[in-house]
Design an enzyme around this catalytic site. Structure first.
Site, PDB file in Angstrom:
ATOM      1  N   GLY A   1     -44.546 -37.186  51.702  1.00 18.13           N
ATOM      2  CA  GLY A   1     -45.245 -36.334  52.660  1.00 18.13           C
ATOM      3  C   GLY A   1     -44.856 -36.642  54.087  1.00 18.13           C
ATOM      4  O   GLY A   1     -44.637 -35.733  54.900  1.00 18.13           O
TER       5      GLY A   1
ATOM      6  N   ALA B   1     -34.352 -20.094  57.583  1.00 17.83           N
ATOM      7  CA  ALA B   1     -35.434 -19.376  56.910  1.00 17.83           C
ATOM      8  C   ALA B   1     -35.643 -17.971  57.460  1.00 17.83           C
ATOM      9  O   ALA B   1     -36.199 -17.111  56.776  1.00 17.83           O
ATOM     10  CB  ALA B   1     -36.728 -20.181  57.032  1.00 17.83           C
TER      11      ALA B   1
ATOM     12  N   ARG C   1     -55.446 -39.418  53.025  1.00 16.70           N
ATOM     13  CA  ARG C   1     -56.484 -40.436  52.928  1.00 16.70           C
ATOM     14  C   ARG C   1     -56.310 -41.522  53.979  1.00 16.70           C
ATOM     15  O   ARG C   1     -57.258 -42.161  54.392  1.00 16.70           O
ATOM     16  CB  ARG C   1     -56.486 -41.054  51.529  1.00 16.70           C
TER      17      ARG C   1
ATOM     18  N   ILE D   1     -31.153 -34.527  45.101  1.00 17.62           N
ATOM     19  CA  ILE D   1     -30.081 -33.786  44.439  1.00 17.62           C
ATOM     20  C   ILE D   1     -30.605 -32.398  44.054  1.00 17.62           C
ATOM     21  O   ILE D   1     -31.562 -32.300  43.292  1.00 17.62           O
ATOM     22  CB  ILE D   1     -29.601 -34.502  43.156  1.00 17.62           C
TER      23      ILE D   1
ATOM     24  N   GLY E   1     -40.016 -52.622  45.967  1.00 17.02           N
ATOM     25  CA  GLY E   1     -40.706 -51.342  46.016  1.00 17.02           C
ATOM     26  C   GLY E   1     -40.077 -50.270  45.152  1.00 17.02           C
ATOM     27  O   GLY E   1     -40.505 -49.108  45.183  1.00 17.02           O
TER      28      GLY E   1
ATOM     29  N   GLU F   1     -43.332 -49.822  40.385  1.00 17.22           N
ATOM     30  CA  GLU F   1     -44.752 -50.003  40.649  1.00 17.22           C
ATOM     31  C   GLU F   1     -45.238 -51.327  40.045  1.00 17.22           C
ATOM     32  O   GLU F   1     -44.541 -51.951  39.237  1.00 17.22           O
ATOM     33  CB  GLU F   1     -45.547 -48.842  40.023  1.00 17.22           C
TER      34      GLU F   1
ATOM     35  N   ASP G   1     -41.197 -41.413  32.939  1.00 14.75           N
ATOM     36  CA  ASP G   1     -40.805 -40.697  34.160  1.00 14.75           C
ATOM     37  C   ASP G   1     -39.560 -39.846  33.912  1.00 14.75           C
ATOM     38  O   ASP G   1     -39.501 -38.670  34.289  1.00 14.75           O
ATOM     39  CB  ASP G   1     -40.555 -41.701  35.287  1.00 14.75           C
TER      40      ASP G   1
ATOM     41  N   LYS H   1     -38.879 -35.491  33.818  1.00 13.12           N
ATOM     42  CA  LYS H   1     -37.787 -34.786  34.503  1.00 13.12           C
ATOM     43  C   LYS H   1     -36.882 -34.072  33.507  1.00 13.12           C
ATOM     44  O   LYS H   1     -36.459 -32.927  33.748  1.00 13.12           O
ATOM     45  CB  LYS H   1     -36.987 -35.782  35.339  1.00 13.12           C
TER      46      LYS H   1
END
Length: 434
Positions: A15, A33, A45, A134, A185, A188, A199, A203
């Site tokens: 985000g 655009a 949050r 990608i 990082g 998790e 995961d 996909k």
């Protein structure tokens, strides 16, 4: 022309990257655009220190964004199955277009979401849900639309690829590399989704649906993780001319669609075998284009934001078009989706790497060869090592030709029943990707 107003739900890594790219490249994006794009509201949050959001309206309630009459497009970046699903459906119900990076949401609830979007005449765009920066969904859905797709194979989880790269290049053990991936990082605190293939299966489900024109069917995807891989198998594979990758494979056959994620031996000279670290790559084989490879960063703040904003630009361009003439969500028109079944893993065909720990007795290899031959399994290569000092066992490594998996399962049961075979037979699938 009046700018398009968007609401960003979730100001975490992706985000924050999306907000920054929209601000930094506002002029270029508007030129592409055809009109400006303005962030009119953010739901979050906690503050993201990498974003300067002064002057942008803020809320802690994502549903406020979905109900805001000023918002044209809702960008869902909160992740997960539950609140995200409710948010997206609420936004669609209110006539808003949606852009999401949520692969779990699309893989599990995509059929429902797309049906609702068609009913309301809005767009749901999800390029960022697969392989980060990608643009592979666009490549398959639009760039390869002339092709009958035969198969696709992808390294679509960067954490698993980082772990396997470190195991191969530095001889490190899985637990050690996993701990580093968590510290960096990449993984998790609970790494289950990454290392067990969930995961990647999310996909792959999306890619297979777009490639073959089938409904999303995540519950039928076969998943197998990398937690049991050893440096010994990584080294033996290398000696045989292969590299082990945690691969997602979707293949069209006369009987059905193969949909599977598992460790895979790939010939070391294939480009995809040389995708290392946290990078992603997807290889697609079509009848007209042949094999094409899509490579790049599979995650990260701005690579994923690149796909989110790319979707945003596409939505803005299409907002005034007739909903019936837009590119379908799953590449094929909704009434043309195929009922071709997803095959159980036992019916899928592959070659196999087998590692057998045997007592150092004469005739064991002949017994092994006999068991395989009786089940119509041909051996491509054999490598037999010296007896290991600590236990006196001989590692016997075989690579078979392609065969239906059920035959290999039957053979493994018979091999493990041999008096001179100790412990479990290690089995890893092999894909040539020709």
């Amino acid at each position: 022309m009046k700018p398009v107003k968007v609401g960003i739900c979730g100001l975490g890594t992706v985000g924050g990257g999306t907000f920054n790219v929209l601000q930094r490249n506002a002029e270029e994006i508007a030129r592409r655009a055809g009109r400006g794009i303005e962030v009119a509201q953010i739901a979050m949050r906690s503050q993201n220190p990498n974003c300067q959001i002064t002057g942008t309206p803020i809320t802690a309630d994502v549903f406020e964004v979905a109900s805001n009459p000023e918002i044209d497009i809702v960008i869902e970046l909160i992740g997960g199955y539950t609140i995200a699903r409710d948010l997206v459906l609420k936004a669609i119900e209110n006539g808003k277009h949606v852009v999401t990076a949520n692969k779990a949401l699309i893989a599990v609830h995509g059929n429902e979401i797309f049906a609702k979007a068609r009913e309301k005449g809005v767009i749901v765009a999800f390029e960022a849900a697969v392989a980060g920066g990608i643009p592979v969904i666009k490549a398959i859905r639009e760039g390869l639309s002339a092709n009958r797709i035969n198969w696709l194979a992808g390294i679509i989880n960067g954490t698993g690829n980082f772990i396997l790269t470190e195991m191969r290049e530095k001889g490190r053990a899985f637990p050690d590399v996993l701990a580093e991936a968590q510290a960096l990082g990449y993984a998790e605190a609970d790494p289950t989704f990454d290392v067990e293939g969930i995961d990647a299966a999310h996909k792959l489900t999306i890619l297979a649906s777009i490639a073959f024109g089938i409904p999303l069917q995540f519950d039928k995807a076969y998943t197998e993780g990398i937690t049991q891989l050893t440096t010994a198998d990584v080294n033996y594979a290398e000696a045989l001319g292969y590299r082990i990758k945690h691969l997602g494979v979707a293949r069209r056959t006369a009987e059905g669609i193969e949909l599977r994620v598992h460790p895979t031996l790939i010939p070391a000279d294939r480009l995809i075998a040389n995708v290392n670290g946290v990078m992603n790559a997807v290889m697609v084989n079509g009848d007209a284009a042949g094999s094409t490879l899509y490579y790049g960063a599979g995650a990260g703040m701005e690579p994923t934001a690149s796909s989110v904003v790319g979707d945003l630009v596409d939505v803005v361009r299409a907002m005034t078009s007739d909903p019936e003439n837009r590119v379908p969500h799953l590449a094929f028109q909704p009434d043309s989706l195929s009922a071709h079944p997803i095959l159980p893993i036992e019916a899928c065909e592959s070659a196999y790497y087998l590692r057998i720990q045997a007592k150092d007795h004469p005739g064991v290899l002949a017994q092994v060869a006999s068991i395989l031959s009786e089940r119509g399994i041909n051996i491509e290569s054999i490598m037999q090592k010296e007896a290991e000092e600590q236990d006196g066992l001989v590692p016997m490594i075989l690579v078979t030709h392609g065969v239906v998996e059920q035959r290999i399962n039957d053979a493994i049961v018979a091999l493990e029943a041999l008096q001179d075979v100790v412990g479990k037979v290690v089995r890893i699938r092999v894909e040539q990707l020709n």
